[in-house]
Design a protein around this motif. Structure first.
Motif, PDB file in Angstrom:
ATOM      1  N   ALA A  35      33.814  59.695  18.091  1.00 51.92           N
ATOM      2  CA  ALA A  35      35.045  59.010  17.698  1.00 51.92           C
ATOM      3  C   ALA A  35      34.716  57.850  16.778  1.00 51.92           C
ATOM      4  CB  ALA A  35      35.786  58.512  18.928  1.00 51.92           C
ATOM      5  N   GLN A  36      35.632  57.537  15.900  1.00 51.30           N
ATOM      6  CA  GLN A  36      35.415  56.461  14.942  1.00 51.30           C
ATOM      7  C   GLN A  36      35.785  55.101  15.523  1.00 51.30           C
ATOM      8  OE1 GLN A  36      33.925  56.992  11.918  1.00 51.30           O
ATOM      9  NE2 GLN A  36      33.667  59.037  12.819  1.00 51.30           N
ATOM     10  N   ALA A  37      36.648  55.088  16.553  1.00 56.34           N
ATOM     11  CA  ALA A  37      37.078  53.815  17.112  1.00 56.34           C
ATOM     12  C   ALA A  37      37.248  53.968  18.616  1.00 56.34           C
ATOM     13  CB  ALA A  37      38.403  53.375  16.477  1.00 56.34           C
ATOM     14  N   ALA A  38      37.202  52.848  19.329  1.00 52.24           N
ATOM     15  CA  ALA A  38      37.366  52.862  20.781  1.00 52.24           C
ATOM     16  C   ALA A  38      38.802  53.249  21.133  1.00 52.24           C
ATOM     17  CB  ALA A  38      37.038  51.496  21.359  1.00 52.24           C
ATOM     18  N   ALA A  39      38.942  53.811  22.325  1.00 51.00           N
ATOM     19  CA  ALA A  39      40.272  54.168  22.809  1.00 51.00           C
ATOM     20  C   ALA A  39      41.081  52.895  23.062  1.00 51.00           C
ATOM     21  CB  ALA A  39      40.143  54.985  24.087  1.00 51.00           C
ATOM     22  N   PRO A  40      42.387  53.020  23.145  1.00 57.06           N
ATOM     23  CA  PRO A  40      43.226  51.824  23.380  1.00 57.06           C
ATOM     24  C   PRO A  40      42.858  51.130  24.686  1.00 57.06           C
ATOM     25  CG  PRO A  40      44.554  53.730  22.745  1.00 57.06           C
ATOM     26  CD  PRO A  40      43.178  54.247  22.999  1.00 57.06           C
ATOM     27  N   GLU A  41      42.997  49.823  24.696  1.00 60.33           N
ATOM     28  CA  GLU A  41      42.735  49.059  25.907  1.00 60.33           C
ATOM     29  C   GLU A  41      43.789  49.372  26.952  1.00 60.33           C
ATOM     30  OE1 GLU A  41      42.471  44.920  25.204  1.00 60.33           O
ATOM     31  OE2 GLU A  41      40.870  45.071  23.727  1.00 60.33           O
ATOM     32  N   PHE A  42      43.385  49.235  28.215  1.00 60.41           N
ATOM     33  CA  PHE A  42      44.337  49.408  29.298  1.00 60.41           C
ATOM     34  C   PHE A  42      45.155  48.135  29.430  1.00 60.41           C
ATOM     35  CE2 PHE A  42      45.384  48.641  33.790  1.00 60.41           C
ATOM     36  CZ  PHE A  42      46.218  49.729  34.009  1.00 60.41           C
ATOM     37  N   VAL A  43      46.447  48.286  29.431  1.00 59.41           N
ATOM     38  CA  VAL A  43      47.353  47.151  29.604  1.00 59.41           C
ATOM     39  C   VAL A  43      48.122  47.371  30.905  1.00 59.41           C
ATOM     40  CG1 VAL A  43      49.298  45.864  28.671  1.00 59.41           C
ATOM     41  CG2 VAL A  43      47.581  46.836  27.124  1.00 59.41           C
ATOM     42  N   ALA A  44      47.919  46.468  31.849  1.00 64.49           N
ATOM     43  CA  ALA A  44      48.540  46.609  33.162  1.00 64.49           C
ATOM     44  C   ALA A  44      50.040  46.356  33.087  1.00 64.49           C
ATOM     45  CB  ALA A  44      47.904  45.638  34.148  1.00 64.49           C
ATOM     46  N   PRO A  45      50.836  47.170  33.818  1.00 63.00           N
ATOM     47  CA  PRO A  45      52.277  46.924  33.843  1.00 63.00           C
ATOM     48  C   PRO A  45      52.645  45.613  34.504  1.00 63.00           C
ATOM     49  CG  PRO A  45      51.692  48.875  35.154  1.00 63.00           C
ATOM     50  CD  PRO A  45      50.436  48.371  34.538  1.00 63.00           C
TER      51      PRO A  45
END
Length: 256
Positions: A35-45
């Motif tokens: 992959a060229q970039a990291a996956a999206p960060e986890f954002v807690a609800p």
């Protein structure tokens, strides 16, 4: 034999020597190969959740726990016992007093999770580490964290119990300890296995009559006769992950 054991099933032999264990990282930290970039960060609800809660926020919680190596049960948006046990394990690893309530501190930790403490830095890449102090079991496979589970080990309270065993009434006494040390998984049974101290689900033995096994009761404090009790959903999946002759390292001491 204990009335709380941990089950471990066949994973096959491991050929990698002394690889350093790597804990599951958040998607923001580890990108997929190529992959060229990291996956999206986890954002807690951020919504406070308690046992019995339902909805998308619970599903997000379950998905995040599973992603990090915990076992919350079915990702169904229902906060039940399996999810509670996974929450407890996560909280203990992250230095949070275990509670069934998922509030800001737990959500924050889910955004920036800690790795389990490595008990045997030079251990085999496939092994089990049982932390008695935290009552947490970690299964490493090929140097990676595969499974992290809440447990309940030996209570340390001496016992004497009478049971009908091998056709006659016998009295069994013991110290209810889960001894520290270095062992290996040995024999196992599928489904419910009757011992002289009770029923064990999918037991995987690693120290004489002491085993990892599923139990209907896996409280926060040590409560077994010496075995390591696991949540039933963990005991159901463990046999397919952990095989025979896999190192088991038991360390620490629980302080009440």
């Amino acid at each position: 034999m204990t009335a709380g054991a941990v089950l471990v099933a066949s994973l096959g032999s491991v050929g990698v020597a002394n690889a350093q264990p790597v804990t599951p990282a958040a998607p923001a930290v580890v990108a997929q190969a190529g992959a060229q970039a990291a996956a999206p960060e986890f954002v807690a609800p951020g919504k406070t959740l308690k046992i019995g809660a339902k909805g998308n926020e619970v599903k997000v919680l379950q998905g995040r726990l599973k992603e990090l190596g915990y076992a919350p049960g079915k990702i169904d948006g229902r906060y039940g016992g399996a999810t509670q046990a996974a929450v407890w394990a996560f909280q203990k690893v992250n230095g949070i007093s275990p509670t069934s309530t998922v509030a800001s501190r737990t959500w924050n930790a889910l955004e920036a999770p800690k790795a389990p403490k490595v008990l045997v830095p030079g251990g085999k890449p496939t092994r089990v580490e049982m932390n008695l102090a935290k009552q947490v079991m970690v299964l490493y496979v090929n140097g990676q964290v595969k499974l992290i589970s809440h447990t309940s080990s030996g209570s340390g309270i001496p016992y004497c119990e009478t049971a009908n065993w091998n056709g006659k009434v016998q009295r069994f006494c013991g110290d209810a300890r889960t001894p520290t040390g270095d062992y290996k998984t040995t024999w196992r049974r599928s489904g419910w296995h009757k011992s002289y101290l009770g029923q064990l689900y999918n037991p995987i033995f690693f120290n004489g009559g002491i085993a990892f096994h599923g139990a209907l009761s896996v409280p926060l404090a040590p409560a077994s006769h010496g075995c390591v009790r696991l949540p039933m959903n963990v005991a159901g999946m463990l046999p397919s992950l952990l095989g025979k002759n896999v190192p088991v390292h038991v360390r620490g001491k629980f302080v009440r």
